[in-house]
Enzyme design. Structure first.
Site, PDB file in Angstrom:
ATOM      1  N   ASP A  29      -9.569 -10.795  12.260  1.00 14.55           N
ATOM      2  CA  ASP A  29      -9.805 -10.039  11.026  1.00 14.55           C
ATOM      3  C   ASP A  29     -11.219  -9.491  10.910  1.00 14.55           C
ATOM      4  O   ASP A  29     -11.426  -8.354  10.487  1.00 14.55           O
ATOM      5  CB  ASP A  29      -9.475 -10.916   9.808  1.00 14.55           C
ATOM      6  CG  ASP A  29      -8.985 -10.098   8.626  1.00 14.55           C
ATOM      7  OD1 ASP A  29      -8.597  -8.943   8.844  1.00 14.55           O
ATOM      8  OD2 ASP A  29      -8.981 -10.612   7.513  1.00 14.55           O
ATOM      9  N   CYS A  78      10.965   2.900   9.922  1.00 16.20           N
ATOM     10  CA  CYS A  78      11.604   2.558   8.654  1.00 16.20           C
ATOM     11  C   CYS A  78      12.729   3.539   8.297  1.00 16.20           C
ATOM     12  O   CYS A  78      13.438   3.323   7.307  1.00 16.20           O
ATOM     13  CB  CYS A  78      10.566   2.559   7.525  1.00 16.20           C
ATOM     14  SG  CYS A  78       9.270   1.332   7.708  1.00 16.20           S
ATOM     15  N   CYS A  87      14.163   4.720   4.508  1.00 15.45           N
ATOM     16  CA  CYS A  87      13.911   3.686   3.496  1.00 15.45           C
ATOM     17  C   CYS A  87      12.545   3.890   2.852  1.00 15.45           C
ATOM     18  O   CYS A  87      11.544   4.147   3.523  1.00 15.45           O
ATOM     19  CB  CYS A  87      13.971   2.299   4.138  1.00 15.45           C
ATOM     20  SG  CYS A  87      13.632   0.936   2.988  1.00 15.45           S
ATOM     21  N   CYS A  90      -0.667 -10.165  -3.384  1.00 14.00           N
ATOM     22  CA  CYS A  90       0.581  -9.552  -3.838  1.00 14.00           C
ATOM     23  C   CYS A  90       1.506  -9.398  -2.643  1.00 14.00           C
ATOM     24  O   CYS A  90       1.072  -8.950  -1.573  1.00 14.00           O
ATOM     25  CB  CYS A  90       0.308  -8.191  -4.477  1.00 14.00           C
ATOM     26  SG  CYS A  90       1.794  -7.320  -5.033  1.00 14.00           S
ATOM     27  N   CYS A 138      11.152  -5.357   1.578  1.00 14.57           N
ATOM     28  CA  CYS A 138      11.382  -4.781   2.905  1.00 14.57           C
ATOM     29  C   CYS A 138      12.613  -5.401   3.569  1.00 14.57           C
ATOM     30  O   CYS A 138      12.684  -6.622   3.731  1.00 14.57           O
ATOM     31  CB  CYS A 138      10.156  -5.000   3.782  1.00 14.57           C
ATOM     32  SG  CYS A 138      10.348  -4.358   5.463  1.00 14.57           S
TER      33      CYS A 138
END
Length: 348
Positions: A130, A183, A186, A236, A243
């Site tokens: 990260d 995706c 969607c 969140c 999904c």
């Protein structure tokens, strides 16, 4: 080199990492252009470090000149949690904050992996979790670990509830092939975002993202966004929960350290305001909730109390909140509580 690659991936699994994939050290030009546009629109908010030396984020050789490959590893963290609070008025914590801080876990295991690789096969290596200047999700896509969903998260065979870690290495390991998936039509995540942070497929405006606002952002939150934060105390998961690719997640891939909860997924705001700094540090030592700190979480809780979903006129609650305002030393928290009381009393 393939034998070295398989040994490396096996050692990584032994240390608790999930899947692994190998990428070239430089991303294609489309990623550099996308990053430049994202930064130009200010979508990185107060994360100034994202704008420093952006070229390093797409070219790993600028961080390690001898780098020939970037190996990306996943750390699945999904857990079954209730999306319904056990009691009315409780606040929710994102799944990635339920266990031990992943930075500490991955960095510790990453050092072991680098030491083993150097002692066994030589070479020069650097491990990032990260904090390194890399577009990890883009490298993960190039390494064949999955594809980038419209919510901006990497979607793997284990779903999108995964952390990422990267190994820069001078070893010329065999490359993996990117996944040909998408995706499709969607747009559930785009429509589900409470604050409209998903400006377009795979484009997140951090200035409106609840995860950013409740954890990274310091100071007061824009009044137009405050009513939409509840029930999220920190983080969140909304875009990932809707999904379809997360409906069939293999729970057994979760790292044991994440499976052992240190924080419950629902939290009482009264408990939060009854804590002092010492109690807070003892309760959340080694957990990601220590990042926003006690005052940051109190600010978030106050916004939730006055939000569209949680505000209701209750005289006892109003009296209690007014007492808290009187006793609160932090100016940001005090203003957040005052805002919540005003919303409750005025109904707007």
């Amino acid at each position: 080199m393939n034998e070295i690659k398989q040994a490396l991936l096996g050692k990584a699994r032994e240390l608790g990492f999930g899947r692994g994939g190998v990428s070239l050290p430089i991303l294609d030009n489309s990623n550099a252009r996308a990053l430049e546009e994202w930064l130009s629109k200010g979508y990185h908010a107060e994360m100034a470090w994202m704008a420093r030396e952006p070229q390093r984020r797409v070219d790993a050789t600028l961080s390690l000149p001898s780098c020939k490959r970037v190996v990306v590893f996943t750390l699945p963290y999904n857990q079954v949690v209730s999306e319904t609070p056990p009691q009315v008025g409780m606040l929710r914590v994102s799944r990635y904050l339920l266990g031990r801080d992943y930075h500490r876990l991955a960095e510790k295991q990453g050092k072991k992996l680098v030491r083993w690789l150097r002692e066994t096969y030589g070479g020069t290596h650097r491990f990032y979790v990260d904090a390194g200047p890399l577009l990890e999700r883009a490298f993960a896509v190039q390494a064949g670990l999955g594809f980038l969903g419209k919510h901006g998260n990497l979607i793997t065979p284990d779903g999108s509830f995964v952390f990422l870690a990267s190994l820069l290495t001078s070893l010329e390991l065999p490359l993996d092939t990117p996944v040909e998936k998408s995706c499709g039509s969607c747009r559930l995540c785009l429509d589900a975002c409470p604050t409209g942070a998903l400006k377009a497929p795979r484009v997140v405006d951090s200035r409106r993202c609840i995860s950013y606002l409740t954890i990274e952002h310091k100071g007061s939150v824009d009044e137009a966004l405050r009513p939409k934060l509840a029930p999220w105390l920190a983080g969140c998961d909304r875009c990932q929960e809707v999904c379809p690719y997360n409906r069939k997640v293999n729970e057994q891939t979760i790292h044991p350290d994440f499976a052992t909860r240190r924080v419950e997924s629902w939290f009482s705001w009264e408990t939060l305001f009854s804590m002092n700094e010492t109690q807070f540090k003892e309760a959340f030592q080694g957990n990601g909730l220590s990042r926003p700190g006690l005052n940051g979480l109190r600010r978030n809780a106050a916004y939730c109390i006055g939000s569209d979903k949680m505000r209701h006129r209750d005289e006892k609650r109003v009296v209690k909140l007014k007492e808290m305002i009187h006793n609160e030393e932090d100016a940001v928290v005090r203003e957040a509580l005052s805002w919540a009381v005003k919303r409750i009393l005025n109904g707007t």
